[in-house]
Design a protein around this motif. Structure first.
Motif, PDB file in Angstrom:
ATOM      1  N   LYS A   1       0.052   2.445   8.407  1.00 58.18           N
ATOM      2  CA  LYS A   1       0.944   1.333   8.746  1.00 58.18           C
ATOM      3  C   LYS A   1       0.847   0.925  10.220  1.00 58.18           C
TER       4      LYS A   1
ATOM      5  N   GLU B   1       1.469   5.293   3.982  1.00 59.51           N
ATOM      6  CA  GLU B   1       2.253   4.991   5.184  1.00 59.51           C
ATOM      7  C   GLU B   1       1.539   5.396   6.472  1.00 59.51           C
TER       8      GLU B   1
ATOM      9  N   THR C   1       4.941  -0.555   2.559  1.00 62.38           N
ATOM     10  CA  THR C   1       4.186   0.695   2.469  1.00 62.38           C
ATOM     11  C   THR C   1       5.027   1.787   1.828  1.00 62.38           C
TER      12      THR C   1
ATOM     13  N   ASP D   1       0.855  -1.180   0.000  1.00 63.54           N
ATOM     14  CA  ASP D   1       0.000   0.000   0.000  1.00 63.54           C
ATOM     15  C   ASP D   1       0.894   1.233   0.000  1.00 63.54           C
TER      16      ASP D   1
END
Length: 124
Positions: free
Chosen positions: A95, A92, A115, A89
């Motif tokens: 995360k 961030e 991320t 993904d």
């Protein structure tokens, strides 16, 4: 955006496994704290992902778009012993939340989370 007729959705929900507590909590927190919470897979999609994963019993899964981790938790239910999910993904900011729920679900050893823009090197 509703895709199912309300009567069909009622029937499907009545005949679908209930969300496990960690997924209920993740669902609630996503809707309470994250922009565009409708991106969350949710109970019905999550149960379908779990069913497919349990049918296939994969060694590895590549998930493009982790979001808050709901689908990764569902997919992990069918992994073979020693299996891994590689989930990527570019956001961030989520995360920490994802890692918290992966830990709560007890699947941190099954998931590699990539991320930000660093995950692009994973694909090369």
């Amino acid at each position: 955006m509703n895709f199912l007729d309300p009567q069909l959705e009622e029937y499907v929900l009545a005949h679908t496994q209930e969300e496990i507590p960690v997924l209920k909590e993740l669902n609630r927190e996503t809707y309470a704290k994250v922009m565009t919470p409708r991106m969350l897979a949710g109970c019905l999609q999550g149960r379908v992902l779990s069913m497919l994963s349990n049918m296939i019993r994969p060694r590895q899964i590549l998930e493009i778009g982790t979001y808050t981790g709901y689908s990764a938790i569902c997919l992990s239910e069918g992994l073979r012993e020693g299996g891994k999910i590689h989930t990527v993904d570019n956001n961030e900011e989520l995360k920490e939340m994802v890692n918290r729920y992966l830990e709560e679900a007890g699947i941190t050893e099954k998931v590699n989370l990539y991320t930000g823009m660093r995950w692009i090197s994973f694909l090369q």
